[in-house]
Design a protein around this motif. Structure first.
Motif, short mmCIF file in Angstrom:
data_model
loop_
_atom_site.label_atom_id
_atom_site.label_comp_id
_atom_site.label_asym_id
_atom_site.label_seq_id
_atom_site.Cartn_x
_atom_site.Cartn_y
_atom_site.Cartn_z
N ALA A 268 0.82 -1.21 0.00
CA ALA A 268 0.00 0.00 0.00
C ALA A 268 0.86 1.26 0.00
O ALA A 268 0.37 2.35 -0.31
CB ALA A 268 -0.93 -0.01 1.21
N ASP A 269 2.16 1.12 0.36
CA ASP A 269 3.06 2.27 0.39
C ASP A 269 3.69 2.55 -0.98
O ASP A 269 4.37 3.55 -1.17
CB ASP A 269 4.19 2.04 1.40
CG ASP A 269 3.67 1.90 2.82
OD1 ASP A 269 2.60 2.48 3.11
OD2 ASP A 269 4.30 1.22 3.63
N PRO B 182 1.09 -1.75 -7.30
CA PRO B 182 0.68 -0.78 -6.28
C PRO B 182 -0.84 -0.74 -6.19
O PRO B 182 -1.55 -1.37 -6.98
CB PRO B 182 1.24 0.53 -6.82
CG PRO B 182 1.17 0.36 -8.31
CD PRO B 182 1.44 -1.11 -8.57
N ALA B 183 -1.34 0.04 -5.26
CA ALA B 183 -2.79 0.12 -5.07
C ALA B 183 -3.48 0.89 -6.19
O ALA B 183 -4.69 0.75 -6.38
CB ALA B 183 -3.10 0.78 -3.72
N HIS B 184 -2.71 1.69 -6.94
CA HIS B 184 -3.32 2.57 -7.95
C HIS B 184 -2.44 2.58 -9.19
O HIS B 184 -1.24 2.85 -9.11
CB HIS B 184 -3.46 3.98 -7.38
CG HIS B 184 -4.38 4.87 -8.15
ND1 HIS B 184 -4.93 6.01 -7.63
CD2 HIS B 184 -4.85 4.81 -9.43
CE1 HIS B 184 -5.70 6.60 -8.53
NE2 HIS B 184 -5.65 5.88 -9.64
N VAL B 185 -3.04 2.28 -10.33
CA VAL B 185 -2.36 2.33 -11.63
C VAL B 185 -3.13 3.28 -12.53
O VAL B 185 -4.36 3.23 -12.60
CB VAL B 185 -2.29 0.93 -12.28
CG1 VAL B 185 -1.64 1.00 -13.66
CG2 VAL B 185 -1.55 -0.06 -11.39
N ILE B 186 -2.40 4.16 -13.22
CA ILE B 186 -3.01 5.06 -14.19
C ILE B 186 -2.45 4.73 -15.57
O ILE B 186 -1.23 4.65 -15.75
CB ILE B 186 -2.73 6.54 -13.85
CG1 ILE B 186 -3.28 6.89 -12.47
CG2 ILE B 186 -3.35 7.46 -14.91
CD1 ILE B 186 -2.93 8.30 -12.01
N ALA B 187 -3.33 4.48 -16.54
CA ALA B 187 -2.91 4.15 -17.90
C ALA B 187 -3.55 5.13 -18.87
O ALA B 187 -4.78 5.21 -18.96
CB ALA B 187 -3.31 2.72 -18.24
N ARG B 188 -2.71 5.86 -19.60
CA ARG B 188 -3.19 6.83 -20.58
C ARG B 188 -2.74 6.37 -21.97
O ARG B 188 -1.55 6.35 -22.27
CB ARG B 188 -2.64 8.22 -20.27
CG ARG B 188 -3.02 8.73 -18.87
CD ARG B 188 -2.52 10.14 -18.61
NE ARG B 188 -2.80 10.57 -17.25
CZ ARG B 188 -3.96 11.08 -16.84
NH1 ARG B 188 -4.95 11.22 -17.72
NH2 ARG B 188 -4.14 11.45 -15.59
N GLY B 189 -3.72 6.04 -22.82
CA GLY B 189 -3.40 5.43 -24.10
C GLY B 189 -2.56 6.28 -25.04
O GLY B 189 -1.72 5.76 -25.77
N GLY B 190 -2.76 7.59 -25.04
CA GLY B 190 -2.00 8.45 -25.93
C GLY B 190 -2.16 8.04 -27.39
O GLY B 190 -3.19 7.53 -27.81
N LEU B 191 -1.08 8.20 -28.18
CA LEU B 191 -1.10 7.84 -29.59
C LEU B 191 -0.54 6.45 -29.84
O LEU B 191 -0.70 5.91 -30.92
CB LEU B 191 -0.29 8.86 -30.41
CG LEU B 191 -0.84 10.29 -30.43
CD1 LEU B 191 0.13 11.23 -31.15
CD2 LEU B 191 -2.21 10.33 -31.11
N GLY B 192 0.15 5.88 -28.84
CA GLY B 192 0.80 4.58 -29.03
C GLY B 192 0.12 3.43 -28.32
O GLY B 192 0.42 2.26 -28.59
N GLY B 193 -0.78 3.72 -27.41
CA GLY B 193 -1.48 2.67 -26.68
C GLY B 193 -0.73 2.19 -25.45
O GLY B 193 0.49 2.33 -25.35
#
Length: 202
Positions: A73-74, A97-108
């Motif tokens: 959690a840390d 981790p407890a939190h993942v952010i995925a931003r596809g952008g132009l390449g996926g």
């Protein structure tokens, strides 16, 4: 009749410890000995007490003078940005981790949990499909919850099967589909063959 209040973390001492609790303390003691924090005689004594401990209080006394091991959690938020060339995490072993952010952008972006080490009961994956999309690969037996996801223009394709196995995490997918959308699925045939031909090392 008034209900008894639920015990807080700091009141857990009298609660019964499980096999997994004892094993976790055993591993912590072995690591401490390997680091030179306790000698072999102390290790033997503490291991014997750990294996016969009945409550959390008995276990806590064995590690009270040792540094607290890092908790999953840390771990900091993991952010993956597709950019122009794409980004991925997995299938090689990685700690979740407890939190993942995925931003596809132009390449996926591809987030593959096939061989991930996850010690958390729940993980939030914040996925934004944007122009090229996001793919989330969830192992069999893990469950995905996409109820709070906004499909947007690109939509959401969730082909995972219900039925969460004990001890596995819940992957809670939030965010929005953007133009290209988000796919949540189990490993495909090719990925399964690749995993089978490259078993994880001890």
């Amino acid at each position: 009749m008034t209900a008894e209040p639920a015990p807080r973390d700091d009141d857990r001492g009298g609660l019964r410890a499980s096999h997994d609790d004892r094993e976790a303390v055993v591993e912590q003691l072995r690591d401490a000995a390997a680091e030179g924090r306790i000698d072999l005689d102390e290790l033997d004594e503490r291991l014997e007490r750990a294996l016969t401990a009945k409550t959390y209080a008995e276990l806590d006394t064995l590690t009270a003078d040792l540094p607290r091991p890092p908790s999953p959690a840390d771990l900091p938020i993991l952010e993956l940005k597709g950019g122009l060339h794409g980004a991925s995490r997995g299938p090689a072993r990685w700690e979740v981790p407890a939190h993942v952010i995925a931003r596809g952008g132009l390449g996926g972006v591809k987030v593959d949990f096939s061989r991930a080490e996850c010690r958390l009961p729940e993980v939030t994956v914040e996925a934004y499909g944007e122009a090229a999309g996001v793919t989330i690969v969830v192992p069999d037996g893990w469950e995905a919850d996409t109820g709070a996801f906004d499909p947007g223009v690109g939509g959401l394709k969730d082909t995972t099967t219900p039925g969460r196995l004990p001890g596995t995490p819940l992957i809670r997918v939030v965010g929005s589909g953007g133009m290209a959308g988000v796919v949540v699925r189990h490993p495909n045939r090719w990925e399964r063959r690749k995993l089978a031909s490259n078993p994880p090392r001890g």
